[in-house]
Design an enzyme around this catalytic site. Sequence first.
Site, PDB file in Angstrom:
ATOM      1  N   GLY A   1       0.654  -1.152  -0.240  1.00  0.00           N
ATOM      2  CA  GLY A   1      -0.041   0.036   0.244  1.00  0.00           C
ATOM      3  C   GLY A   1       0.189   0.511  -0.197  1.00  0.00           C
ATOM      4  O   GLY A   1       0.420   2.170  -0.565  1.00  0.00           O
ATOM      5  N   ALA A   2       1.635   1.297   0.307  1.00  0.00           N
ATOM      6  CA  ALA A   2       2.770   2.455   1.193  1.00  0.00           C
ATOM      7  C   ALA A   2       3.512   3.342  -0.725  1.00  0.00           C
ATOM      8  O   ALA A   2       3.413   3.779  -0.843  1.00  0.00           O
ATOM      9  CB  ALA A   2       4.343   1.864   1.501  1.00  0.00           C
TER      10      ALA A   2
END
Length: 525
Positions: A415-416
Amino acid sequence: MTVVEENPPHAVHSRVAELREIRAAVEQGPSERATEAQRSKGKLTARERLALLFDDGAFTEVEGLRRHRATGFGLEDRRPHTDGVVTCWGRVQGRTVFAYAHDFRIFGGSLGEAHAEKIHKIMDMAATAGAPLVGLCDGAGARIQEGVSALAGYGGIFQRNVRNSGVIPQISVIMGPCAGGAAYSPALTDFVFMVQGSSQMFITGPEVVKAVTGETISHDGLGGATAHASLSGVASFAYDDEAECLGDVRHLLSMLPSNNRELPPSEPADDPADRRTDALVDLVPAEPNRPYDVLRVIEEIVDHGDCFEIHARWATNVVCALARMDGHVVGIVANQPSSLAGVMDIKSSEKAARFVQMCDAFNIPLVTLVDVPGFLPGVDQEHGGIIRHGAKLLYAYCNATVPRVQVVLRKAYGGAYIVMDSRSIGSDVSFAWPINEIAVMGAEGAADVVFRRQITAAADPELARRQYLKEYREQLMHPYYAAERGLVDDVIDPAETRARVIDALAMLRGKYVVLPSRKHGNQPQ
Ligand code: HXC
């Protein structure tokens, strides 16, 4: 009958002389004793500060002759000119800037009705003129003797702070004790500067803290520059002295547009746009977990290695900085592998989100340098709301209509990776270096989740694990997987990073995007 000569010729001269005397008295301030008291705390006077802020020390004062009309508590006998705040405009590097500066020597710089109205007026003038507003704050909050009129005065400032947000740059410089209402207005502005030792911000001071919670703490410990620049994140900058602080306020203003209808000022570039950045090849280690200082990478890429970091001491696992590339101002967001391995967490998400939002409001293109192992796992993070704080960064990027260029330096997991301005959330151009690993997670983590059963069942689990790791790396952990799918636009030689980013930004200079019509979004809080 005697004829009275209403305006004898000499009256003009005496009236001008009287005006000069009044002006001199206004500029002098209340008393030598009050000025000495100010100096004894290591502080300059309001006018000395303004002289440092503006070109050639020159500014045009507004309502220098204003006095309050409050009564009670002896106020009717004490009506100093200015009412404790100097409001004015001047030039900073040739461009118009408005300012107000509390005069602590008058009622402790506290805010009464007239004082507030002066600030309201200068804020409205700044908005009308489309020019930045700088507040030099050194005031004790609401003027106690003026009761609710003082409180309402703060309301008027807050409302204007919010109305002007994203329209003109608003900068707060904290140069003394700012208590109560005096602390809220800075929190609504774009940047907060503080000076070590002499400035504090708090909603309730140490005495109230002691009475309510029993905690003992000094004024500085509770709300000094160090506390706010490194713990709370309220201060964007902290300085050892006022002159250095105001020098950087001028520098920051030189990188911001006067208002949201303009571009930031560009400068003739004498650092070649196609300068090779060969040093980057050795600066960033290929091993995904080896730390390095991403600031060195930024310095290598930007004009003359000059960058101006914001919130340098807070949430240090992400770097947010203004710099120039080919003479044009850019906002840089970069994961910092030398701090917490560059992981994203609550604070770094908030810091980057606010920076992205500021850049977008003021037409500053974004360059995002990605080297991120993911979001920080942990009970503290989850219960502290990493979901909604991380969402703030997504929200800011997804809303940003300025040119956006992403460079994935090394690893970019999960997600980062998506949050750090990936192509899928609207980055205009995305590059990846050849050492790059874009994946849902690192190989070790993936092996434990996906291949655990096969590894455990294998005759030689260690050998099986090594094989699965190798397979995973070969198939997924290289930039070509993303490049084949158009998720990065190109895989580039690190030595060409500066040239390619500048070229992409030049291509995007005319970018114009209209978001769907709405009153406003509902930003995660
Ligand atoms: C009127 C004030 C004042 C105030 C200080 N003075 N605070 N006058 N209203 N709020 C006066 C003092 O009487 C003194 O006047 C002069 O300013 C200097 O104050 P000192 O206390 O001598 O200075 P110092 O020791 O440096 O202490 C500074 C200080 C302290 C830390 C700021 O004065 C202080 O704590 N003041 C109260 C702060 C406060 O509670 N403000 C209200 C916040 S509530 P003379 O005549 O002796 O020179 C608020 C609500 C807004 O702001 C909410 C909006 C949402």
